[in-house]
Design a protein around this motif. Structure first.
Motif, PDB file in Angstrom:
ATOM      1  N   UNK A 271      29.849 -15.199  18.608  1.00 49.88           N
ATOM      2  CA  UNK A 271      31.267 -14.819  18.645  1.00 49.88           C
ATOM      3  C   UNK A 271      31.490 -13.518  19.401  1.00 49.88           C
ATOM      4  N   UNK A 272      30.592 -12.561  19.197  1.00 51.95           N
ATOM      5  CA  UNK A 272      30.721 -11.276  19.877  1.00 51.95           C
ATOM      6  C   UNK A 272      30.588 -11.445  21.385  1.00 51.95           C
ATOM      7  N   UNK A 273      29.601 -12.252  21.824  1.00 50.05           N
ATOM      8  CA  UNK A 273      29.392 -12.457  23.254  1.00 50.05           C
ATOM      9  C   UNK A 273      30.574 -13.192  23.898  1.00 50.05           C
ATOM     10  N   UNK A 274      31.128 -14.172  23.190  1.00 57.14           N
ATOM     11  CA  UNK A 274      32.270 -14.911  23.735  1.00 57.14           C
ATOM     12  C   UNK A 274      33.481 -13.996  23.875  1.00 57.14           C
ATOM     13  N   UNK A 275      33.720 -13.153  22.858  1.00 62.04           N
ATOM     14  CA  UNK A 275      34.848 -12.224  22.910  1.00 62.04           C
ATOM     15  C   UNK A 275      34.666 -11.203  24.027  1.00 62.04           C
ATOM     16  N   UNK A 276      33.434 -10.671  24.162  1.00 68.24           N
ATOM     17  CA  UNK A 276      33.164  -9.697  25.217  1.00 68.24           C
ATOM     18  C   UNK A 276      33.280 -10.337  26.597  1.00 68.24           C
ATOM     19  N   UNK A 277      32.780 -11.562  26.737  1.00 62.90           N
ATOM     20  CA  UNK A 277      32.868 -12.261  28.018  1.00 62.90           C
ATOM     21  C   UNK A 277      34.321 -12.493  28.413  1.00 62.90           C
ATOM     22  N   UNK A 278      35.150 -12.849  27.434  1.00 64.43           N
ATOM     23  CA  UNK A 278      36.575 -13.065  27.717  1.00 64.43           C
ATOM     24  C   UNK A 278      37.234 -11.776  28.180  1.00 64.43           C
ATOM     25  N   UNK A 279      36.903 -10.656  27.508  1.00 66.08           N
ATOM     26  CA  UNK A 279      37.486  -9.370  27.893  1.00 66.08           C
ATOM     27  C   UNK A 279      37.042  -8.946  29.281  1.00 66.08           C
ATOM     28  N   UNK A 280      35.756  -9.132  29.583  1.00 63.47           N
ATOM     29  CA  UNK A 280      35.244  -8.763  30.913  1.00 63.47           C
ATOM     30  C   UNK A 280      35.859  -9.650  31.982  1.00 63.47           C
TER      31      UNK A 280
ATOM     32  N   UNK B  43      33.484 -10.017  41.361  1.00 66.24           N
ATOM     33  CA  UNK B  43      32.452 -11.032  41.194  1.00 66.24           C
ATOM     34  C   UNK B  43      31.321 -10.538  40.293  1.00 66.24           C
ATOM     35  N   UNK B  44      31.072  -9.234  40.338  1.00 64.18           N
ATOM     36  CA  UNK B  44      30.074  -8.657  39.436  1.00 64.18           C
ATOM     37  C   UNK B  44      30.554  -8.760  37.991  1.00 64.18           C
ATOM     38  N   UNK B  45      31.837  -8.518  37.758  1.00 65.44           N
ATOM     39  CA  UNK B  45      32.398  -8.650  36.420  1.00 65.44           C
ATOM     40  C   UNK B  45      32.289 -10.086  35.921  1.00 65.44           C
ATOM     41  N   UNK B  46      32.619 -11.028  36.776  1.00 66.79           N
ATOM     42  CA  UNK B  46      32.575 -12.435  36.375  1.00 66.79           C
ATOM     43  C   UNK B  46      31.141 -12.890  36.116  1.00 66.79           C
ATOM     44  N   UNK B  47      30.204 -12.395  36.919  1.00 67.37           N
ATOM     45  CA  UNK B  47      28.797 -12.749  36.709  1.00 67.37           C
ATOM     46  C   UNK B  47      28.296 -12.196  35.379  1.00 67.37           C
ATOM     47  N   UNK B  48      28.727 -10.972  35.040  1.00 70.93           N
ATOM     48  CA  UNK B  48      28.311 -10.394  33.760  1.00 70.93           C
ATOM     49  C   UNK B  48      28.925 -11.174  32.594  1.00 70.93           C
ATOM     50  N   UNK B  49      30.183 -11.585  32.746  1.00 69.62           N
ATOM     51  CA  UNK B  49      30.823 -12.393  31.705  1.00 69.62           C
ATOM     52  C   UNK B  49      30.078 -13.711  31.519  1.00 69.62           C
ATOM     53  N   UNK B  50      29.679 -14.324  32.620  1.00 70.28           N
ATOM     54  CA  UNK B  50      28.920 -15.577  32.542  1.00 70.28           C
ATOM     55  C   UNK B  50      27.571 -15.341  31.864  1.00 70.28           C
TER      56      UNK B  50
END
Length: 205
Positions: A109-118, A131-138
């Protein structure tokens, strides 16, 4: 001799720990032995265990130690090593909670929430940095994906569903229901991790 029990051999590390626990001093020669260098304890006994009658010296009720010895036995080496690893992980979690008792909810849950925010932050960034932000979210979402895969669930479907529920319900505690409880709210399932451990994971990433 003289009704004084003695132990023939003790390892150097164990000898130092015993000296610290009993407030004793390590004396290399009998000529240097004095009453002020003697340690004290409440109980010393020899225990036998197992079919081979292995013996172990137990020293208890020491004045200067709250330490304990965890004795692990098993049918084979693999079981013993797995038990040691599990106990070590549990002790590390306890240590982290003592240092900082703040927690985050697990189950991905924490990773999904953080990925959504990023990912949302990336929409407001121009240039190549987005693109770096999106790669980190992925990359963050690989944790819940792995949880779903290891639980025999459909990883893409479960992560997408959890992400949607977090957004629709405004509930960042929604994660992967690995145990099939029928409820993926990690607060209700009482699945959580230490904040300090999660911070270290993200810093290393």
């Amino acid at each position: 001799q003289k009704n004084l029990p003695a132990v023939r051999w003790i390892g150097g590390v164990e000898l130092e720990l015993i000296a610290m626990a009993t407030n004793g001093r390590i004396v290399p020669r009998f000529e240097e032995l004095e009453s002020s260098k003697l340690g004290t304890c409440g109980d010393i006994r020899t225990s036998e265990f197992g079919t081979t009658k292995d013996k172990m010296l137990v020293i208890e009720k020491c004045p200067n130690s709250k330490a304990i010895t965890i004795f692990i036995r098993g049918g084979n080496t693999m079981i013993v090593e797995e038990a040691k690893r599990s106990i070590h992980d549990a002790l590390c979690v306890t240590r982290n909670l003592i240092r900082d008792n703040r927690i985050v909810y697990g189950g991905g849950s924490c990773e999904i929430a953080c990925a959504t925010a990023v990912r949302n932050k990336s929409f407001s960034i121009t240039g190549m940095d987005q693109y770096a932000y999106r790669a980190f979210a992925h990359a963050l979402e690989t944790i819940p994906i792995a949880l779903a895969e290891n639980s025999g669930l459909s990883p893409i479907e479960m992560v997408a569903s959890a992400r949607k529920q977090q957004k629709d319900q405004n509930n960042p505690r929604i994660g992967i229901d690995c145990m099939n409880y029928g409820n993926n709210d990690m607060k209700k399932q009482q699945v959580f991790e230490t904040l300090i451990g999660k911070q270290q994971s993200y810093l290393l990433a």
